[in-house]
Design a protein around this motif. Structure first.
Motif, PDB file in Angstrom:
ATOM      1  N   VAL A  14      21.231  -1.135   9.424  1.00 14.63           N
ATOM      2  CA  VAL A  14      21.602  -2.321   8.648  1.00 14.63           C
ATOM      3  C   VAL A  14      20.774  -2.398   7.369  1.00 14.63           C
ATOM      4  O   VAL A  14      21.304  -2.574   6.266  1.00 14.63           O
ATOM      5  CB  VAL A  14      21.416  -3.602   9.490  1.00 14.63           C
ATOM      6  N   SER A  15      19.454  -2.258   7.502  1.00 12.22           N
ATOM      7  CA  SER A  15      18.587  -2.342   6.324  1.00 12.22           C
ATOM      8  C   SER A  15      18.810  -1.158   5.381  1.00 12.22           C
ATOM      9  O   SER A  15      18.738  -1.298   4.159  1.00 12.22           O
ATOM     10  CB  SER A  15      17.118  -2.423   6.736  1.00 12.22           C
ATOM     11  N   VAL A  25      18.299  -6.136  -3.044  1.00 12.36           N
ATOM     12  CA  VAL A  25      17.052  -6.475  -2.351  1.00 12.36           C
ATOM     13  C   VAL A  25      17.403  -6.966  -0.951  1.00 12.36           C
ATOM     14  O   VAL A  25      18.369  -7.715  -0.767  1.00 12.36           O
ATOM     15  CB  VAL A  25      16.255  -7.556  -3.105  1.00 12.36           C
ATOM     16  N   THR A  26      16.621  -6.547   0.025  1.00 13.03           N
ATOM     17  CA  THR A  26      16.836  -6.932   1.415  1.00 13.03           C
ATOM     18  C   THR A  26      15.787  -7.946   1.844  1.00 13.03           C
ATOM     19  O   THR A  26      14.596  -7.768   1.575  1.00 13.03           O
ATOM     20  CB  THR A  26      16.738  -5.708   2.342  1.00 13.03           C
ATOM     21  N   THR A  68       2.085  -6.777   0.064  1.00 10.88           N
ATOM     22  CA  THR A  68       1.752  -5.565  -0.701  1.00 10.88           C
ATOM     23  C   THR A  68       2.884  -4.537  -0.761  1.00 10.88           C
ATOM     24  O   THR A  68       2.777  -3.552  -1.482  1.00 10.88           O
ATOM     25  CB  THR A  68       0.482  -4.849  -0.196  1.00 10.88           C
ATOM     26  N   GLN A  69       3.974  -4.748  -0.023  1.00 16.87           N
ATOM     27  CA  GLN A  69       5.083  -3.802  -0.034  1.00 16.87           C
ATOM     28  C   GLN A  69       6.178  -4.284  -0.989  1.00 16.87           C
ATOM     29  O   GLN A  69       6.652  -5.412  -0.868  1.00 16.87           O
ATOM     30  CB  GLN A  69       5.673  -3.639   1.371  1.00 16.87           C
ATOM     31  N   PRO A  70       6.594  -3.464  -1.957  1.00 18.48           N
ATOM     32  CA  PRO A  70       7.592  -3.909  -2.927  1.00 18.48           C
ATOM     33  C   PRO A  70       8.993  -4.060  -2.362  1.00 18.48           C
ATOM     34  O   PRO A  70       9.853  -4.636  -3.006  1.00 18.48           O
ATOM     35  CB  PRO A  70       7.558  -2.811  -3.994  1.00 18.48           C
ATOM     36  N   ARG A  71       9.234  -3.556  -1.173  1.00 19.73           N
ATOM     37  CA  ARG A  71      10.568  -3.630  -0.587  1.00 19.73           C
ATOM     38  C   ARG A  71      10.578  -4.553   0.632  1.00 19.73           C
ATOM     39  O   ARG A  71       9.580  -4.725   1.319  1.00 19.73           O
ATOM     40  CB  ARG A  71      11.043  -2.225  -0.145  1.00 19.73           C
ATOM     41  N   VAL A  72      11.721  -5.126   0.910  1.00 21.32           N
ATOM     42  CA  VAL A  72      12.035  -5.890   2.119  1.00 21.32           C
ATOM     43  C   VAL A  72      11.040  -7.022   2.390  1.00 21.32           C
ATOM     44  O   VAL A  72      10.253  -6.970   3.340  1.00 21.32           O
ATOM     45  CB  VAL A  72      12.124  -4.969   3.360  1.00 21.32           C
ATOM     46  N   GLU A  96      11.925 -16.320  -4.689  1.00 21.16           N
ATOM     47  CA  GLU A  96      11.114 -15.170  -5.100  1.00 21.16           C
ATOM     48  C   GLU A  96      12.002 -13.964  -5.403  1.00 21.16           C
ATOM     49  O   GLU A  96      11.811 -13.269  -6.404  1.00 21.16           O
ATOM     50  CB  GLU A  96      10.127 -14.811  -3.981  1.00 21.16           C
ATOM     51  N   VAL A  97      12.958 -13.728  -4.539  1.00 25.43           N
ATOM     52  CA  VAL A  97      13.829 -12.559  -4.692  1.00 25.43           C
ATOM     53  C   VAL A  97      14.786 -12.735  -5.865  1.00 25.43           C
ATOM     54  O   VAL A  97      15.026 -11.804  -6.648  1.00 25.43           O
ATOM     55  CB  VAL A  97      14.608 -12.309  -3.381  1.00 25.43           C
TER      56      VAL A  97
END
Length: 424
Positions: A14-15, A25-26, A68-72, A96-97
């Motif tokens: 899914v992701s 963006v997820t 700290t993670q740019p994804r998810v 934010e997203v």
């Protein structure tokens, strides 16, 4: 040891469907543990996206929701949220997203959030939002990926009555080892036939490319367990036909030629230049094979095992057996049932004795994922192996390493022949 202890499951699929879109963006509605691996995986397999907002800047993302993670980003559900709900956090993370200005936002309930009946409702909405309220964590990765891609395609405005041109590659994702290099290899080979690849659906495509994907004359299936249902959706909803090779994924000279010929026949194109390119590489590999015989390292009679999905395992099984004369001793496709009947028929027709316990069956060469290969090497089960699926032992892929196509075929031969060359 024959259990699928590290089999990727549906919720990762899914992701992956969202993360394979360059300007999406997820968001995960769940604890941080549900976002850590998908975020890490996405960041490392697809770091070079369209916008600066997706680059890896740890201090930039050292804040709430991102960790700290740019994804998810996620809502980091805790004990109070399981009682009071996460509606407020969802609105905050959406703000934010939305500030990153993505073309699409995918929102996923974690299994825990889904279990307690959390809904992905927002006070304020803008742009394209695709919600997965109840993901299926225990289904195969391909099921989760395809179901989500179909929902994404149904949520965007795809033009139906347009002039059709080019093809889409169907059945690839950023989960595939060497996905960018494989796409380039297949794109280059099809271009020799005068065929343009518009996009690879779900593997590095943009939202605009998905909107334009209905313009394709034909959808070309690369991997059935990751693309057949998507191709059927295009045919049903947009009247775009599809074609696939009877051999599975385009890997190995015979399977690759069959793949090219079927596409060219469907589009009335001349495959001569592509066939010539494949023949040139056949000649090159034949010379290397001859050199192995001169040093008393023939491939005939050496053994190999495979641990991969059916669309990968079947063409590799046929290719190594018929072209190199290697003897298969074990084939394991796990929960994937695609091409299982074809594999069984091939085994019976050639009177082969095959085990499914790939992890404990001795072989000269193993084709599979890096973890299984490393384990088998350490335990003395195999002499060496060739990575074709994740997780891989390739940490920094500086040079092109396609798994599919003509480059993938030569890479497979290179890996197998070098294991045999080094053997006692």
């Amino acid at each position: 040891m024959s259990s699928e202890y590290d089999r990727p499951e549906g919720i990762l699929g899914v992701s992956l469907a969202f993360e394979g879109i360059s300007d999406a963006v997820t968001v995960i509605n769940g604890p941080t543990g549900c976002k850590s691996y998908p975020a890490w995986f996405s960041e490392h397999t697809y770091p070079c996206r369209d916008k600066d907002a997706y680059t890896n800047e740890p201090f930039k993302y050292y804040r709430r929701f991102f960790f700290t993670q740019p994804r998810v980003p996620c809502t980091y559900m805790d004990s109070d949220d399981y009682i009071m709900g996460t509606c407020g956090k969802l609105d905050e993370v959406f703000e934010e997203v939305a500030a990153l200005r993505p073309e699409l936002i995918g929102m996923i309930n974690s299994p825990g959030a889904s279990l307690i009946g959390e809904t992905l409702s927002l006070k304020k909405e803008e742009g394209i939002i695709v919600r997965i309220e109840s993901p299926q964590p225990s289904v195969p990765l391909g099921v989760g990926f395809q179901d989500t891609m179909i929902k994404i395609l149904g949520s965007i405005s795809i033009k139906k009555k347009v002039k059709r041109k080019g093809v889409n590659l169907i059945g690839m994702s950023v989960w595939d080892l060497g996905w960018e290099d494989s796409i380039k290899d297949l794109r280059d080979l099809l271009s020799l036939c005068g065929i343009r690849v518009n996009t690879a659906v779900g593997a590095g495509c943009s939202v605009q490319e998905l909107k334009d994907s209905g313009k394709a004359e034909l959808n070309v299936i690369v991997n059935r367990d990751m693309g057949l249902e998507i191709a059927k959706w295009y045919e049903r909803e947009l009247n775009v036909p599809y074609v696939e090779s009877g051999y599975g994924a385009p890997i190995g000279f015979e399977a690759l030629e069959d793949w090219i010929l079927r596409i060219c026949k469907s589009l009335n194109k001349d495959p001569a230049k592509a066939m010539k390119r494949i023949k040139e590489q056949r000649t090159r590999s034949a010379k290397v094979l001859l050199s192995l015989y001169t040093v008393h390292k023939p491939t005939i009679g050496r053994t190999f095992s495979i641990a991969a999905s059916g669309p990968i395992a079947y063409p590799v099984l046929r290719f190594l057996y018929s072209y190199l004369g290697l003897l298969p001793v074990s084939v394991f496709t796990g929960s994937d049932t695609t091409f299982r009947e074809e594999i069984r028929t091939f085994i019976e027709e050639n009177d082969l004795d095959i085990s499914e316990d790939v992890f404990d069956t001795p072989a000269d060469v193993m084709i599979g994922d890096g973890g299984s290969i490393a384990s088998a090497e350490y335990r003395g089960i195999i002499t060496g192996g060739h990575d074709m699926v994740r997780p891989s032992r390739i940490i920094v892929p500086l040079k092109e390493r396609p798994v599919l196509g003509l480059g993938g075929t030569m890479r497979l031969l290179d890996g197998v022949m070098n294991v045999i060359r080094r053997s006692d």
